[in-house]
Scaffold this motif. Structure first.
Motif, PDB file in Angstrom:
ATOM      1  N   SER A 140      39.387  38.692  27.742  1.00  0.00           N
ATOM      2  CA  SER A 140      37.966  38.770  28.080  1.00  0.00           C
ATOM      3  C   SER A 140      37.338  39.936  27.340  1.00  0.00           C
ATOM      4  O   SER A 140      38.024  40.869  26.918  1.00  0.00           O
ATOM      5  N   LYS A 141      36.032  39.890  27.191  1.00  0.00           N
ATOM      6  CA  LYS A 141      35.330  40.956  26.494  1.00  0.00           C
ATOM      7  C   LYS A 141      35.323  42.233  27.331  1.00  0.00           C
ATOM      8  O   LYS A 141      35.475  42.210  28.549  1.00  0.00           O
ATOM      9  N   MET A 196      38.873  40.810  22.737  1.00  0.00           N
ATOM     10  CA  MET A 196      39.269  40.137  23.974  1.00  0.00           C
ATOM     11  C   MET A 196      40.441  40.824  24.676  1.00  0.00           C
ATOM     12  O   MET A 196      40.651  40.653  25.872  1.00  0.00           O
ATOM     13  N   GLU A 291      33.292  33.440  17.096  1.00  0.00           N
ATOM     14  CA  GLU A 291      33.147  33.106  18.508  1.00  0.00           C
ATOM     15  C   GLU A 291      34.015  31.909  18.878  1.00  0.00           C
ATOM     16  O   GLU A 291      34.590  31.856  19.971  1.00  0.00           O
ATOM     17  N   SER A 292      34.131  30.953  17.966  1.00  0.00           N
ATOM     18  CA  SER A 292      34.942  29.763  18.244  1.00  0.00           C
ATOM     19  C   SER A 292      36.416  30.113  18.364  1.00  0.00           C
ATOM     20  O   SER A 292      37.133  29.590  19.223  1.00  0.00           O
ATOM     21  N   GLN A 295      36.917  31.968  21.700  1.00  0.00           N
ATOM     22  CA  GLN A 295      36.838  31.038  22.815  1.00  0.00           C
ATOM     23  C   GLN A 295      38.091  30.178  22.895  1.00  0.00           C
ATOM     24  O   GLN A 295      38.608  29.900  23.984  1.00  0.00           O
ATOM     25  N   SER A 296      38.614  29.777  21.736  1.00  0.00           N
ATOM     26  CA  SER A 296      39.848  28.983  21.709  1.00  0.00           C
ATOM     27  C   SER A 296      41.018  29.778  22.276  1.00  0.00           C
ATOM     28  O   SER A 296      41.861  29.237  23.004  1.00  0.00           O
ATOM     29  N   GLN A 298      40.851  32.212  24.499  1.00  0.00           N
ATOM     30  CA  GLN A 298      40.663  32.312  25.943  1.00  0.00           C
ATOM     31  C   GLN A 298      41.048  31.010  26.640  1.00  0.00           C
ATOM     32  O   GLN A 298      41.757  31.010  27.652  1.00  0.00           O
ATOM     33  N   ASP A 299      40.608  29.873  26.083  1.00  0.00           N
ATOM     34  CA  ASP A 299      40.917  28.573  26.681  1.00  0.00           C
ATOM     35  C   ASP A 299      42.413  28.294  26.672  1.00  0.00           C
ATOM     36  O   ASP A 299      42.975  27.771  27.643  1.00  0.00           O
TER      37      ASP A 299
END
Length: 325
Positions: A140-141, A196, A291-292, A295-296, A298-299
Motif C-alpha cells: 500500500s502507499k 508500495m 500505476e498499472s 495495482q497488479s 497489490q491485486d
C-alpha cells in the motif's frame, strides 16, 4: 589503422573484458562449495555461541537450528516466550546443543541494556540480525498505512535501530578475539526504491549499507559482516506462500545462504534470488513505477493471501477431524 578504428577496437575490447569479468564472477556463484569453501569446523572455530534475533519462526528459527547443527550453542530472541521455549526445546532435543532464551520486544525503545547484560559473559562467534517487521503484507502507499506515526517509530526501532544496536553489542568482542560473523538480513526489494513497500524497503537499504560499511572497517580484524537479501521465502511475513523455484522454504534458504558467507559483503543467498535481483534492477523504473504495475502487484498479493488463508483453514479443519477420530 586510423585513430577512429583504434578507438572502436579499444572500446570493444574494454566492453568484452568488463562483461567477461562479470560473467566469471557470476559463474563462481553457481558453485559456492568450490569457490567459497568452509571447513567443517568453521562455525565452532568462531566461538561457542550464536545469537539469532527474531528466532521464533521463519528464517530466524531456521538459522538457529542450522547453527546448532553445526555445533554451536544458540541464543534465541523474540517477544513470545511460549514459542521461544518450544523452539529451544526442539533445538536442544534435535542437536544436543545448549539454548538460551531471551524474551524481548524490539519494537520498544529501551531493551538493549538488559540484552547486553545477558550476553556479556558469552563467547559469541555468530550474530544473525534477522528480526524485522513489515507494516502490511498487502502493499500500500505510504499515507495509507494505519497509525502511520506509530508504524514509522516501530519499524525504525525494529528494522534499523535493533540491527545497529546488536552490532554494537557483539562486534567489540569479535574484534578483540579476531574472529566472528555477523549476518544482517535485508531484503531483495531493497535493490531498487520500491513503491508500495516504501518504508520497509528503505529500512532494508540501511541494513545493506551499514553492513557493507562495517565490513570495510572490520574485515582486517578477522570479522565477516554480510548483508543477506532474500526475495521470496515462505514465512509469516510472506503469508506462507507455497514453496517453488523462487519461493524457498526457510530451511532451504538458510542452508543455501550459509554457503555464501565468504562471497562478499552482500549476497542474495541463492542463485534464483540472485537472478531475481538482476531482473529487478534491469526493469526500467518507469515501468516498475507505473500505476498499472503497482495495482497488479497489490491485486496479486491480495489474491495469494486469500488463497493461502483458505488453504490454512482447510488444513486446520482436516487436522481437527483427524484429532476427533
Amino acid at each position: 589503422m586510423d585513430w577512429t578504428e583504434l578507438c572502436l577496437i579499444s572500446l570493444g575490447s574494454a566492453v568484452v573484458i568488463y562483461y567477461g569479468g562479470k560473467l566469471l564472477l557470476f559463474s563462481r556463484m553457481l558453485f559456492p562449495k568450490l569457490f567459497f569453501p568452509l571447513p567443517r569446523s568453521f562455525f565452532t572455530s568462531l566461538g561457542e555461541w550464536a545469537v539469532v534475533t527474531g528466532a521464533s519462526e521463519g528464517i530466524g528459527r531456521a538459522y538457529a537450528f542450522e547453527l546448532a547443527k553445526q555445533g554451536m550453542n544458540v541464543v534465541i530472541m523474540s517477544r513470545t516466550k511460549e514459542t521461544l521455549d518450544q523452539v529451544a526445546k526442539k533445538i536442544s532435543e534435535t542437536t544436543g546443543q545448549r539454548v538460551k532464551v531471551i524474551v524481548t520486544d524490539f519494537i520498544k525503545e529501551n531493551v538493549f541494556s538488559e540484552i547486553e547484560d545477558q550476553l556479556r559473559s558469552l563467547d559469541i562467534g555468530v550474530l544473525v540480525n534477522n528480526v524485522g517487521m513489515l507494516p502490511s503484507v498487502v502493499p500500500s502507499k505510504f499515507l495509507w498505512s494505519a497509525e502511520l506515526d506509530k508504524t514509522i517509530t516501530k519499524l525504525i526501532n525494529c528494522n534499523v535501530k535493533t540491527m545497529a544496536k546488536m552490532c554494537r553489542i557483539t562486534l567489540p568482542g569479535m574484534q578483540n578475539r579476531g574472529r566472528g560473523v555477523i549476518l544482517n538480513i535485508s531484503s531483495g526489494i531493497a535493490s531498487v526504491p520500491f513503491p508500495m513497500y516504501t518504508i520497509y524497503a528503505a529500512s532494508k537499504v540501511f541494513v545493506e549499507r551499514l553492513s557493507q560499511a562495517l565490513q570495510a572497517e572490520y574485515k582486517d580484524k578477522g570479522v565477516i559482516i554480510q548483508a543477506v537479501s532474500p526475495f521470496g521465502v515462505s514465512t509469516q511475513m510472506a503469508a506462507y506462500q507455497k514453496t517453488n523455484l523462487v519461493t524457498l522454504s526457510p530451511e532451504g534458504f538458510v542452508e543455501s545462504s550459509l554457503q555464501y558467507i565468504r562471497a562478499g559483503d552482500k549476497t542474495y543467498g541463492s542463485i534464483c534470488h540472485m537472478v531475481l535481483g538482476w531482473l529487478l534492477r534491469s526493469i526500467p523504473l518507469t515501468i516498475l513505477y507505473s500505476e498499472s504495475m503497482l495495482q497488479s502487484l497489490q491485486d496479486y498479493v491480495k489474491k495469494k493471501g486469500v488463497e493461502n488463508a483458505s488453504m490454512a483453514a482447510k488444513r486446520a479443519t482436516s487436522e481437527n477431524n483427524v484429532n476427533k477420530n
